[in-house]
Write a protein that holds these residues in place. Structure first.
Motif, PDB file in Angstrom:
ATOM      1  N   SER A  24       0.817  -1.202   0.000  1.00 24.71           N
ATOM      2  CA  SER A  24       0.000   0.000   0.000  1.00 24.71           C
ATOM      3  C   SER A  24       0.858   1.263   0.000  1.00 24.71           C
ATOM      4  O   SER A  24       0.584   2.211  -0.747  1.00 24.71           O
ATOM      5  N   LYS A  27       2.501   1.681  -3.403  1.00 21.64           N
ATOM      6  CA  LYS A  27       1.529   2.150  -4.387  1.00 21.64           C
ATOM      7  C   LYS A  27       1.281   3.645  -4.199  1.00 21.64           C
ATOM      8  O   LYS A  27       1.187   4.390  -5.178  1.00 21.64           O
ATOM      9  N   HIS A  28       1.181   4.092  -2.951  1.00 24.21           N
ATOM     10  CA  HIS A  28       0.966   5.512  -2.675  1.00 24.21           C
ATOM     11  C   HIS A  28       2.141   6.344  -3.174  1.00 24.21           C
ATOM     12  O   HIS A  28       1.961   7.401  -3.788  1.00 24.21           O
ATOM     13  N   ASN A  30       4.171   5.595  -5.622  1.00 25.67           N
ATOM     14  CA  ASN A  30       4.120   5.597  -7.086  1.00 25.67           C
ATOM     15  C   ASN A  30       3.057   6.564  -7.596  1.00 25.67           C
ATOM     16  O   ASN A  30       3.271   7.262  -8.594  1.00 25.67           O
ATOM     17  N   ASP A  31       1.898   6.603  -6.927  1.00 29.51           N
ATOM     18  CA  ASP A  31       0.841   7.532  -7.329  1.00 29.51           C
ATOM     19  C   ASP A  31       1.308   8.979  -7.175  1.00 29.51           C
ATOM     20  O   ASP A  31       1.050   9.816  -8.038  1.00 29.51           O
ATOM     21  N   LYS A  34       3.673   9.836  -9.977  1.00 26.17           N
ATOM     22  CA  LYS A  34       2.958  10.030 -11.237  1.00 26.17           C
ATOM     23  C   LYS A  34       2.288  11.394 -11.290  1.00 26.17           C
ATOM     24  O   LYS A  34       2.317  12.075 -12.315  1.00 26.17           O
ATOM     25  N   VAL A  35       1.667  11.795 -10.183  1.00 24.16           N
ATOM     26  CA  VAL A  35       0.983  13.089 -10.158  1.00 24.16           C
ATOM     27  C   VAL A  35       1.987  14.227 -10.300  1.00 24.16           C
ATOM     28  O   VAL A  35       1.777  15.169 -11.057  1.00 24.16           O
ATOM     29  N   LYS A  46      -2.952  19.318  -9.790  1.00 19.44           N
ATOM     30  CA  LYS A  46      -2.000  18.492  -9.047  1.00 19.44           C
ATOM     31  C   LYS A  46      -2.216  18.614  -7.547  1.00 19.44           C
ATOM     32  O   LYS A  46      -2.190  17.614  -6.824  1.00 19.44           O
ATOM     33  N   LEU A  49      -5.303  16.654  -6.571  1.00 19.89           N
ATOM     34  CA  LEU A  49      -5.048  15.214  -6.567  1.00 19.89           C
ATOM     35  C   LEU A  49      -4.200  14.787  -5.375  1.00 19.89           C
ATOM     36  O   LEU A  49      -4.458  13.742  -4.758  1.00 19.89           O
ATOM     37  N   LEU A  53      -5.182  12.124  -2.539  1.00 22.39           N
ATOM     38  CA  LEU A  53      -4.337  10.973  -2.217  1.00 22.39           C
ATOM     39  C   LEU A  53      -3.984  10.911  -0.735  1.00 22.39           C
ATOM     40  O   LEU A  53      -3.902   9.845  -0.151  1.00 22.39           O
TER      41      LEU A  53
END
Length: 92
Positions: A24, A27-28, A30-31, A34-35, A46, A49, A53
């Motif tokens: 988890s 993944k956070h 990586n998100d 990406k943003v 941005k 987002l 997140l």
């Protein structure tokens, strides 16, 4: 026997929690990357987002009210200027 099963179950649950938390958090991360690296989004998008997140709640009604007040003041000022110009032209 029963104690062994309980210990084994607790061990597997603990491992499951650790692995799940690691996945988890990765993944956070990586998100977020990406943003932040998205060139097609403006800064305001941005920020929104990133707030989503991270679970940050923002009251957009307050922001809209401030913007509406600014727009209303601008319209008032422009209408006063226009009224002065019209009165000046009519006085001639």
């Amino acid at each position: 026997m029963l104690v062994g099963k309980i210990v084994k179950a607790a061990f597997y649950c603990g491992i499951g929690l650790v692995v799940g938390k690691t996945i988890s958090s990765q993944k956070h991360k990586n998100d977020v990357k990406k943003v932040l690296s998205a060139n097609y989004m403006d800064d305001h998008t941005k920020v929104e987002l990133m707030q989503d997140l991270n679970g940050i709640k923002v009251d957009h009604k307050k922001d809209k009210k401030i913007q509406l007040d600014k727009n209303l003041n601008t319209v008032k000022n422009k209408s006063v200027i226009l009224a002065k110009k019209v009165a000046y032209k009519l006085a001639k």
